[in-house]
Design an enzyme around this catalytic site. Sequence first.
Site, short mmCIF file in Angstrom:
data_model
loop_
_atom_site.label_atom_id
_atom_site.label_comp_id
_atom_site.label_asym_id
_atom_site.label_seq_id
_atom_site.Cartn_x
_atom_site.Cartn_y
_atom_site.Cartn_z
N ASP A 43 0.84 -1.26 -0.14
CA ASP A 43 0.17 0.18 -0.11
C ASP A 43 0.83 1.29 -0.08
OD1 ASP A 43 -2.79 1.18 0.62
OD2 ASP A 43 -1.48 2.12 1.93
N TYR A 48 2.60 9.79 -0.07
CA TYR A 48 3.72 9.40 0.78
C TYR A 48 5.18 9.51 0.00
CZ TYR A 48 0.04 6.40 2.89
OH TYR A 48 -1.12 6.07 3.53
N LYS A 73 -2.91 5.80 -4.01
CA LYS A 73 -4.06 6.78 -3.77
C LYS A 73 -3.63 8.19 -4.31
CE LYS A 73 -3.89 4.42 0.96
NZ LYS A 73 -2.47 4.35 1.03
N HIS A 104 -7.74 9.41 -1.83
CA HIS A 104 -6.92 9.32 -0.58
C HIS A 104 -7.87 9.84 0.59
CE1 HIS A 104 -2.87 8.87 1.41
NE2 HIS A 104 -3.89 8.52 2.30
N SER A 132 -11.04 6.01 0.20
CA SER A 132 -10.40 6.06 1.67
C SER A 132 -11.13 7.08 2.34
CB SER A 132 -8.94 6.14 1.57
OG SER A 132 -8.37 6.04 2.84
N TRP A 180 -6.94 1.19 7.75
CA TRP A 180 -5.66 2.02 7.88
C TRP A 180 -5.12 1.96 9.46
CZ3 TRP A 180 -5.49 6.65 10.43
CH2 TRP A 180 -6.59 7.70 10.15
N SER A 181 -4.15 1.92 9.82
CA SER A 181 -3.59 1.94 11.15
C SER A 181 -4.24 0.61 11.99
CB SER A 181 -3.67 3.15 11.84
OG SER A 181 -3.05 4.55 11.50
N PRO A 182 -4.06 -0.40 11.30
CA PRO A 182 -4.63 -1.63 12.05
C PRO A 182 -4.11 -2.01 13.42
CG PRO A 182 -3.10 -2.52 10.40
CD PRO A 182 -3.28 -0.91 10.26
N LEU A 183 -2.84 -1.48 13.62
CA LEU A 183 -2.15 -1.32 15.00
C LEU A 183 -2.25 -0.25 15.71
CD1 LEU A 183 1.05 -3.61 13.75
CD2 LEU A 183 -1.09 -4.52 14.89
N GLY A 184 -3.08 0.69 15.29
CA GLY A 184 -3.23 2.03 16.13
C GLY A 184 -1.97 2.87 16.09
N SER A 226 5.66 -1.74 9.30
CA SER A 226 7.12 -1.89 10.27
C SER A 226 8.26 -2.03 9.38
CB SER A 226 6.78 -3.25 11.16
OG SER A 226 8.10 -3.19 11.60
N ASN A 235 3.92 -10.06 11.68
CA ASN A 235 2.58 -9.33 11.21
C ASN A 235 2.06 -10.27 10.18
OD1 ASN A 235 2.86 -7.48 13.06
ND2 ASN A 235 3.41 -5.92 11.74
P1 NAD Z 1 0.28 0.76 12.12
O1 NAD Z 1 -1.20 0.77 12.47
O2 NAD Z 1 0.46 -0.28 10.96
O3 NAD Z 1 1.16 0.68 13.22
C1 NAD Z 1 2.63 0.99 12.86
C2 NAD Z 1 3.27 1.15 13.93
O4 NAD Z 1 3.45 -0.21 14.68
C3 NAD Z 1 4.93 1.44 13.80
O5 NAD Z 1 5.35 2.32 14.77
C4 NAD Z 1 5.47 0.10 13.81
O6 NAD Z 1 6.77 0.09 14.24
C5 NAD Z 1 4.34 -0.72 14.97
N1 NAD Z 1 4.61 -1.94 14.92
C6 NAD Z 1 4.19 -2.80 13.75
N2 NAD Z 1 4.18 -4.17 13.81
C7 NAD Z 1 4.59 -4.38 14.88
C8 NAD Z 1 4.89 -5.55 15.93
N3 NAD Z 1 4.50 -6.70 15.26
N4 NAD Z 1 5.17 -5.29 17.16
C9 NAD Z 1 5.40 -4.14 17.62
N5 NAD Z 1 5.13 -2.80 16.93
C10 NAD Z 1 4.57 -3.14 15.56
O7 NAD Z 1 0.27 2.28 11.39
P2 NAD Z 1 0.34 3.04 10.03
O8 NAD Z 1 1.47 2.93 9.29
O9 NAD Z 1 -0.50 4.06 10.39
O10 NAD Z 1 -1.09 2.33 9.44
C11 NAD Z 1 -0.78 1.17 8.40
C12 NAD Z 1 -0.81 1.60 6.77
O11 NAD Z 1 -2.21 1.97 6.56
C13 NAD Z 1 0.05 2.75 6.50
O12 NAD Z 1 1.53 2.28 6.50
C14 NAD Z 1 -0.41 3.05 5.19
O13 NAD Z 1 -0.01 2.32 4.21
C15 NAD Z 1 -2.01 3.00 5.40
N6 NAD Z 1 -2.57 4.25 5.90
C16 NAD Z 1 -3.50 4.90 5.15
C17 NAD Z 1 -4.29 6.12 5.56
C18 NAD Z 1 -5.45 6.85 4.98
O14 NAD Z 1 -5.76 7.83 5.15
N7 NAD Z 1 -5.71 5.86 3.89
C19 NAD Z 1 -3.77 6.76 6.90
C20 NAD Z 1 -2.75 6.17 7.60
C21 NAD Z 1 -2.13 5.00 7.23
#
Ligand code: NAD
Length: 273
Positions: A43, A48, A73, A104, A132, A180-184, A226, A235
């Site tokens: 993605d 970006y 996007k 986006h 999105s 997006w941000s599945p791990l917050g 990551s 992951n």
């Molecule tokens: P994320 O939720 O994927 O979290 C990333 C963070 O978690 C990083 O700090 C990473 O080091 C940490 N992490 C990842 N795996 C881990 C693990 N196994 N153990 C411990 N820490 C871990 O955050 P994100 O990057 O904001 O979201 C994922 C993707 O979504 C983005 O990279 C992007 O491609 C997309 N995104 C899209 C939008 C949108 O507006 N459409 C907005 C934000 C992000």
Amino acid sequence: MENVRLNNGITAPILGFGTYQISPSQTKAAVAEALKLGYRSIDTAQYYRNEAGVGAAVKESGLPREELFITTKAMTTGYRATKLGIDNSLTEAGLDYFDLMLIHWPMQDDLGTYRALEEAYQAGKLRSIGVSNFNRAQLGEIMANFQTVPVVDQIETCVLRQQTKLHQYLADYQIVHETWSPLGEGAGRLFNHPVLKDLAAKYDHTTAQVMLRYLTQRQIMVIPRSTNPTHMAANLNIFYFALTAADLARVQALDEKFSLSGWPSSMTLDEDY
Ligand code: NAD
């Protein structure tokens, strides 16, 4: 890897690699590592500034293009700017097509933007198109004006913000819910949550893996990010266990219906407070 079927008949991996905040200079190496580990969905976004690094890693991987699912996007608004932007993204990435291109976030002229995406879809430059950060009203406007229904809506979703109301709306229209941000974004509040830690111990996986497994068991596409190879591998390695119905319910109960990022504010209209 599990796949999801999009409403235009093509399939996409349910889990991919996110590249937000990976700098342009680091992207090629990070994506190359992801592809080596087994990720097949990447993605990226115009915003970006790392489409070139994604494309370079794809090319150097030697993997057949049809085995990959590359999303970008548009950050433009309106027909003309988006039409130019699509061609520019293809040139940047050095690709003949993207598998998915999203608007986006909602802007002034989403109908014009979507018209450019639909035209590129019909021309074979994009294998599928979507949106999105669109709420129900914004999706409704797109569907009222175009024959091509968006294949996904990529929205902020994690176990503390599950978007259950919008999830149901998307399911009703056969639009896949992608998070997006599945791990917050790595928020400690999630990683150290007692319920998730408890489940991590029970299933002998990490809290991150439990969160990703929960979302994918709900048929939500995830794109964790990551650059740590251990985390990248972990992951990806979530398909050898499954939460029981009772444990799914435990995680479902964690929903606070609250945005961790607070952006965009138009999305809060779809929460069931
Ligand atoms: P994320 O939720 O994927 O979290 C990333 C963070 O978690 C990083 O700090 C990473 O080091 C940490 N992490 C990842 N795996 C881990 C693990 N196994 N153990 C411990 N820490 C871990 O955050 P994100 O990057 O904001 O979201 C994922 C993707 O979504 C983005 O990279 C992007 O491609 C997309 N995104 C899209 C939008 C949108 O507006 N459409 C907005 C934000 C992000």
